[in-house]
Design an enzyme around this catalytic site. Structure first.
Site, PDB file in Angstrom:
ATOM      1  N   GLU A  97       0.834  -1.213   0.000  1.00 42.27           N
ATOM      2  CA  GLU A  97       0.000   0.000   0.000  1.00 42.27           C
ATOM      3  C   GLU A  97       0.858   1.248   0.000  1.00 42.27           C
ATOM      4  O   GLU A  97       2.008   1.235   0.442  1.00 42.27           O
ATOM      5  CB  GLU A  97      -0.867   0.017   1.270  1.00 42.27           C
ATOM      6  CG  GLU A  97      -2.335  -0.206   1.032  1.00 42.27           C
ATOM      7  CD  GLU A  97      -3.060   0.954   0.355  1.00 42.27           C
ATOM      8  OE1 GLU A  97      -2.470   1.658  -0.491  1.00 42.27           O
ATOM      9  OE2 GLU A  97      -4.233   1.148   0.669  1.00 42.27           O
ATOM     10  N   ASP A  98       0.270   2.331  -0.461  1.00 42.34           N
ATOM     11  CA  ASP A  98       0.968   3.611  -0.408  1.00 42.34           C
ATOM     12  C   ASP A  98       0.961   4.202   0.993  1.00 42.34           C
ATOM     13  O   ASP A  98       1.982   4.671   1.491  1.00 42.34           O
ATOM     14  CB  ASP A  98       0.362   4.603  -1.421  1.00 42.34           C
ATOM     15  CG  ASP A  98      -1.164   4.720  -1.312  1.00 42.34           C
ATOM     16  OD1 ASP A  98      -1.772   4.031  -0.477  1.00 42.34           O
ATOM     17  OD2 ASP A  98      -1.741   5.510  -2.087  1.00 42.34           O
ATOM     18  N   ASP A 101      -3.860   5.340   6.736  1.00 37.33           N
ATOM     19  CA  ASP A 101      -4.346   6.571   7.350  1.00 37.33           C
ATOM     20  C   ASP A 101      -5.274   6.189   8.509  1.00 37.33           C
ATOM     21  O   ASP A 101      -4.804   5.861   9.594  1.00 37.33           O
ATOM     22  CB  ASP A 101      -5.048   7.376   6.239  1.00 37.33           C
ATOM     23  CG  ASP A 101      -5.478   8.753   6.662  1.00 37.33           C
ATOM     24  OD1 ASP A 101      -4.819   9.349   7.520  1.00 37.33           O
ATOM     25  OD2 ASP A 101      -6.474   9.267   6.117  1.00 37.33           O
ATOM     26  N   PHE A 150      -1.556  16.265   4.443  1.00 37.05           N
ATOM     27  CA  PHE A 150      -1.984  15.637   3.205  1.00 37.05           C
ATOM     28  C   PHE A 150      -0.812  15.581   2.237  1.00 37.05           C
ATOM     29  O   PHE A 150      -0.273  16.599   1.839  1.00 37.05           O
ATOM     30  CB  PHE A 150      -3.163  16.378   2.580  1.00 37.05           C
ATOM     31  CG  PHE A 150      -3.834  15.546   1.533  1.00 37.05           C
ATOM     32  CD1 PHE A 150      -4.753  14.566   1.890  1.00 37.05           C
ATOM     33  CD2 PHE A 150      -3.505  15.686   0.197  1.00 37.05           C
ATOM     34  CE1 PHE A 150      -5.340  13.755   0.932  1.00 37.05           C
ATOM     35  CE2 PHE A 150      -4.090  14.878  -0.773  1.00 37.05           C
ATOM     36  CZ  PHE A 150      -5.007  13.911  -0.400  1.00 37.05           C
ATOM     37  N   ARG A 163       0.391  11.891  -8.750  1.00 35.84           N
ATOM     38  CA  ARG A 163       0.849  10.523  -8.451  1.00 35.84           C
ATOM     39  C   ARG A 163       2.252  10.287  -8.999  1.00 35.84           C
ATOM     40  O   ARG A 163       3.021   9.513  -8.462  1.00 35.84           O
ATOM     41  CB  ARG A 163      -0.081   9.489  -9.095  1.00 35.84           C
ATOM     42  CG  ARG A 163      -1.465   9.428  -8.498  1.00 35.84           C
ATOM     43  CD  ARG A 163      -2.201   8.203  -9.048  1.00 35.84           C
ATOM     44  NE  ARG A 163      -3.631   8.255  -8.805  1.00 35.84           N
ATOM     45  CZ  ARG A 163      -4.243   7.872  -7.687  1.00 35.84           C
ATOM     46  NH1 ARG A 163      -3.524   7.424  -6.677  1.00 35.84           N
ATOM     47  NH2 ARG A 163      -5.539   7.924  -7.564  1.00 35.84           N
TER      48      ARG A 163
HETATM   49  P1  IMP Z   1      -7.629   4.702   5.209  1.00 37.37           P
HETATM   50  O1  IMP Z   1      -8.717   3.712   4.988  1.00 37.37           O
HETATM   51  O2  IMP Z   1      -8.121   5.950   5.916  1.00 37.37           O
HETATM   52  O3  IMP Z   1      -6.404   4.148   5.885  1.00 37.37           O
HETATM   53  O4  IMP Z   1      -7.332   5.258   3.776  1.00 37.37           O
HETATM   54  C1  IMP Z   1      -6.198   5.080   3.120  1.00 37.37           C
HETATM   55  C2  IMP Z   1      -6.344   5.651   1.731  1.00 37.37           C
HETATM   56  O5  IMP Z   1      -6.672   7.047   1.764  1.00 37.37           O
HETATM   57  C3  IMP Z   1      -5.018   5.556   1.046  1.00 37.37           C
HETATM   58  O6  IMP Z   1      -4.892   4.327   0.385  1.00 37.37           O
HETATM   59  C4  IMP Z   1      -5.026   6.754   0.142  1.00 37.37           C
HETATM   60  O7  IMP Z   1      -5.625   6.419  -1.071  1.00 37.37           O
HETATM   61  C5  IMP Z   1      -5.887   7.784   0.869  1.00 37.37           C
HETATM   62  N1  IMP Z   1      -5.060   8.765   1.618  1.00 37.37           N
HETATM   63  C6  IMP Z   1      -4.915   8.861   2.961  1.00 37.37           C
HETATM   64  N2  IMP Z   1      -4.097   9.865   3.301  1.00 37.37           N
HETATM   65  C7  IMP Z   1      -3.692  10.422   2.138  1.00 37.37           C
HETATM   66  C8  IMP Z   1      -2.804  11.521   1.826  1.00 37.37           C
HETATM   67  O8  IMP Z   1      -2.184  12.193   2.680  1.00 37.37           O
HETATM   68  N3  IMP Z   1      -2.641  11.784   0.502  1.00 37.37           N
HETATM   69  C9  IMP Z   1      -3.263  11.087  -0.485  1.00 37.37           C
HETATM   70  N4  IMP Z   1      -4.097  10.058  -0.231  1.00 37.37           N
HETATM   71  C10 IMP Z   1      -4.304   9.725   1.071  1.00 37.37           C
HETATM   72 MG    MG Z   2      -4.425   3.720  -1.483  1.00 36.33          MG
END
Ligand code: IMP
Ligand code: MG
Length: 173
Positions: A97-98, A101, A150, A163
Protein backbone atom coordinates in the site's frame (compact mmCIF):
# COMPACT_ATOMS: atom_id res chain seq x y z
CA UNK A 1 -5.14 25.14 -10.88
CA UNK A 2 -1.68 24.31 -9.60
CA UNK A 3 -1.11 23.87 -5.88
CA UNK A 4 2.14 24.59 -4.15
CA UNK A 5 3.93 21.36 -3.24
CA UNK A 6 6.79 21.31 -0.75
CA UNK A 7 9.14 18.34 -0.53
CA UNK A 8 8.67 16.21 2.58
CA UNK A 9 10.74 13.16 1.59
CA UNK A 10 13.20 13.47 -1.29
CA UNK A 11 13.41 11.12 -4.26
CA UNK A 12 16.77 9.80 -2.96
CA UNK A 13 15.43 9.17 0.55
CA UNK A 14 12.40 7.30 -0.82
CA UNK A 15 14.59 5.12 -3.05
CA UNK A 16 17.02 4.35 -0.22
CA UNK A 17 14.20 3.42 2.14
CA UNK A 18 12.56 1.11 -0.40
CA UNK A 19 15.89 -0.65 -0.97
CA UNK A 20 16.26 -1.16 2.80
CA UNK A 21 12.74 -2.55 3.01
CA UNK A 22 13.47 -4.92 0.12
CA UNK A 23 16.56 -6.25 1.93
CA UNK A 24 14.55 -6.87 5.10
CA UNK A 25 11.69 -8.53 3.20
CA UNK A 26 14.11 -10.74 1.22
CA UNK A 27 15.58 -11.95 4.52
CA UNK A 28 12.19 -12.62 6.08
CA UNK A 29 10.94 -14.56 3.06
CA UNK A 30 14.13 -16.49 2.33
CA UNK A 31 13.38 -19.81 0.62
CA UNK A 32 9.80 -18.81 -0.16
CA UNK A 33 7.97 -17.02 -2.97
CA UNK A 34 6.17 -13.74 -2.30
CA UNK A 35 2.80 -13.06 -3.86
CA UNK A 36 2.58 -9.26 -3.85
CA UNK A 37 -0.79 -7.59 -4.04
CA UNK A 38 -0.81 -3.96 -5.06
CA UNK A 39 -3.70 -1.80 -3.95
CA UNK A 40 -4.41 0.41 -6.96
CA UNK A 41 -3.72 3.04 -7.84
CA UNK A 42 -1.57 4.46 -5.09
CA UNK A 43 0.50 1.36 -4.39
CA UNK A 44 1.74 0.85 -7.94
CA UNK A 45 4.90 2.97 -7.84
CA UNK A 46 5.94 1.49 -4.52
CA UNK A 47 5.27 -2.11 -5.54
CA UNK A 48 7.20 -1.89 -8.79
CA UNK A 49 10.23 -0.36 -7.09
CA UNK A 50 10.09 -2.73 -4.11
CA UNK A 51 9.68 -5.84 -6.24
CA UNK A 52 12.66 -4.88 -8.40
CA UNK A 53 14.92 -5.09 -5.37
CA UNK A 54 13.50 -8.15 -3.64
CA UNK A 55 15.86 -11.10 -3.95
CA UNK A 56 13.33 -13.94 -3.71
CA UNK A 57 10.90 -15.10 -6.40
CA UNK A 58 7.92 -12.82 -6.68
CA UNK A 59 4.54 -12.87 -8.39
CA UNK A 60 2.32 -9.80 -8.68
CA UNK A 61 -1.40 -9.14 -8.68
CA UNK A 62 -3.57 -6.04 -8.42
CA UNK A 63 -6.73 -5.03 -6.65
CA UNK A 64 -8.73 -1.83 -6.68
CA UNK A 65 -11.07 -0.81 -3.87
CA UNK A 66 -13.17 2.17 -2.92
CA UNK A 67 -15.11 3.28 0.13
CA UNK A 68 -18.84 2.70 0.14
CA UNK A 69 -20.71 6.00 0.03
CA UNK A 70 -19.00 8.99 1.52
CA UNK A 71 -15.99 9.09 3.80
CA UNK A 72 -17.97 9.88 6.93
CA UNK A 73 -19.61 6.44 6.89
CA UNK A 74 -18.01 4.67 9.82
CA UNK A 75 -18.81 1.11 8.74
CA UNK A 76 -15.45 0.98 6.99
CA UNK A 77 -16.95 -1.18 4.28
CA UNK A 78 -15.17 -1.10 1.00
CA UNK A 79 -16.29 -2.01 -2.45
CA UNK A 80 -14.03 -4.14 -4.64
CA UNK A 81 -13.78 -2.33 -7.98
CA UNK A 82 -11.26 -4.76 -9.46
CA UNK A 83 -10.62 -8.12 -7.86
CA UNK A 84 -7.46 -10.21 -8.05
CA UNK A 85 -6.84 -12.26 -11.17
CA UNK A 86 -5.54 -15.27 -9.26
CA UNK A 87 -6.44 -17.25 -6.16
CA UNK A 88 -4.24 -16.55 -3.11
CA UNK A 89 -4.95 -19.87 -1.41
CA UNK A 90 -1.77 -21.32 0.09
CA UNK A 91 0.35 -18.36 -1.01
CA UNK A 92 2.59 -16.07 1.03
CA UNK A 93 0.78 -12.81 0.41
CA UNK A 94 2.27 -9.37 0.93
CA UNK A 95 -0.17 -6.49 0.51
CA UNK A 96 1.60 -3.38 -0.76
CA UNK A 97 0.00 0.00 0.00
CA UNK A 98 0.97 3.61 -0.41
CA UNK A 99 -0.33 4.86 2.95
CA UNK A 100 -2.24 3.73 6.02
CA UNK A 101 -4.35 6.57 7.35
CA UNK A 102 -7.50 5.74 9.37
CA UNK A 103 -6.77 2.08 8.71
CA UNK A 104 -10.33 1.38 7.54
CA UNK A 105 -9.47 0.33 4.00
CA UNK A 106 -6.72 -2.03 5.06
CA UNK A 107 -8.51 -3.63 7.98
CA UNK A 108 -11.44 -4.48 5.72
CA UNK A 109 -9.22 -5.65 2.89
CA UNK A 110 -7.06 -7.85 5.13
CA UNK A 111 -10.18 -9.44 6.62
CA UNK A 112 -11.47 -10.16 3.11
CA UNK A 113 -8.14 -11.65 1.99
CA UNK A 114 -7.87 -13.80 5.12
CA UNK A 115 -11.10 -15.58 4.11
CA UNK A 116 -9.32 -16.73 0.96
CA UNK A 117 -6.90 -18.88 2.96
CA UNK A 118 -3.42 -17.60 2.10
CA UNK A 119 -0.51 -19.42 3.77
CA UNK A 120 0.53 -16.08 5.28
CA UNK A 121 -0.67 -12.50 5.01
CA UNK A 122 1.44 -9.43 5.70
CA UNK A 123 1.12 -5.72 5.09
CA UNK A 124 3.75 -3.40 3.75
CA UNK A 125 3.19 0.36 3.45
CA UNK A 126 5.43 3.14 2.25
CA UNK A 127 3.84 5.72 4.55
CA UNK A 128 1.96 5.59 7.81
CA UNK A 129 0.06 8.34 9.62
CA UNK A 130 -0.26 6.74 13.07
CA UNK A 131 -1.96 9.79 14.60
CA UNK A 132 -4.91 9.35 12.27
CA UNK A 133 -5.64 5.71 13.08
CA UNK A 134 -9.29 4.88 13.79
CA UNK A 135 -9.13 1.13 13.30
CA UNK A 136 -6.33 -1.09 14.54
CA UNK A 137 -4.27 -2.57 11.70
CA UNK A 138 -1.10 -4.60 12.06
CA UNK A 139 1.48 -3.11 9.74
CA UNK A 140 4.42 -5.47 9.19
CA UNK A 141 6.67 -3.14 7.19
CA UNK A 142 6.55 0.66 7.25
CA UNK A 143 8.73 2.98 5.19
CA UNK A 144 8.11 6.29 6.92
CA UNK A 145 5.82 7.32 9.75
CA UNK A 146 4.71 10.85 8.89
CA UNK A 147 2.76 13.57 10.69
CA UNK A 148 -0.87 14.31 9.89
CA UNK A 149 -0.52 16.25 6.64
CA UNK A 150 -1.98 15.64 3.21
CA UNK A 151 0.79 14.20 1.06
CA UNK A 152 1.16 13.52 -2.65
CA UNK A 153 3.63 11.87 -4.98
CA UNK A 154 5.03 8.38 -5.43
CA UNK A 155 1.53 7.09 -6.16
CA UNK A 156 -0.43 9.40 -3.87
CA UNK A 157 -2.82 11.84 -5.47
CA UNK A 158 -4.65 15.07 -4.85
CA UNK A 159 -7.75 14.96 -7.07
CA UNK A 160 -6.01 12.31 -9.21
CA UNK A 161 -2.97 14.50 -9.86
CA UNK A 162 0.65 14.33 -8.63
CA UNK A 163 0.85 10.52 -8.45
CA UNK A 164 3.81 10.70 -10.81
CA UNK A 165 5.99 12.94 -8.64
CA UNK A 166 9.19 11.03 -7.81
CA UNK A 167 9.21 12.35 -4.21
CA UNK A 168 6.71 12.74 -1.37
CA UNK A 169 5.39 16.27 -1.06
CA UNK A 170 2.92 18.19 1.08
CA UNK A 171 0.13 20.10 -0.64
CA UNK A 172 -0.15 23.64 0.61
CA UNK A 173 -3.84 24.40 0.24
P1 IMP B 1 -7.63 4.70 5.21
O1 IMP B 1 -8.72 3.71 4.99
O2 IMP B 1 -8.12 5.95 5.92
O3 IMP B 1 -6.40 4.15 5.89
O4 IMP B 1 -7.33 5.26 3.78
C1 IMP B 1 -6.20 5.08 3.12
C2 IMP B 1 -6.34 5.65 1.73
O5 IMP B 1 -6.67 7.05 1.76
C3 IMP B 1 -5.02 5.56 1.05
O6 IMP B 1 -4.89 4.33 0.39
C4 IMP B 1 -5.03 6.75 0.14
O7 IMP B 1 -5.62 6.42 -1.07
C5 IMP B 1 -5.89 7.78 0.87
N1 IMP B 1 -5.06 8.77 1.62
C6 IMP B 1 -4.92 8.86 2.96
N2 IMP B 1 -4.10 9.87 3.30
C7 IMP B 1 -3.69 10.42 2.14
C8 IMP B 1 -2.80 11.52 1.83
O8 IMP B 1 -2.18 12.19 2.68
N3 IMP B 1 -2.64 11.78 0.50
C9 IMP B 1 -3.26 11.09 -0.49
N4 IMP B 1 -4.10 10.06 -0.23
C10 IMP B 1 -4.30 9.73 1.07
MG1 MG C 1 -4.43 3.72 -1.48
Amino acid sequence: MAEKISVLISEEAVAEKIHEMAVQISRDYEGRQIHMICVLKGGVFFMTELSKHVGVPCSLDFMSVSSYGNDTVSSGKIKILKDLDESIEGKDVLVVEDIVDSGRTLSYLLEELKQRKPNSLKLCTLLDKPDRRKVDVRVDYTGFAIPDAFVVGYGLDYQQRYRNLPYIGVVEL
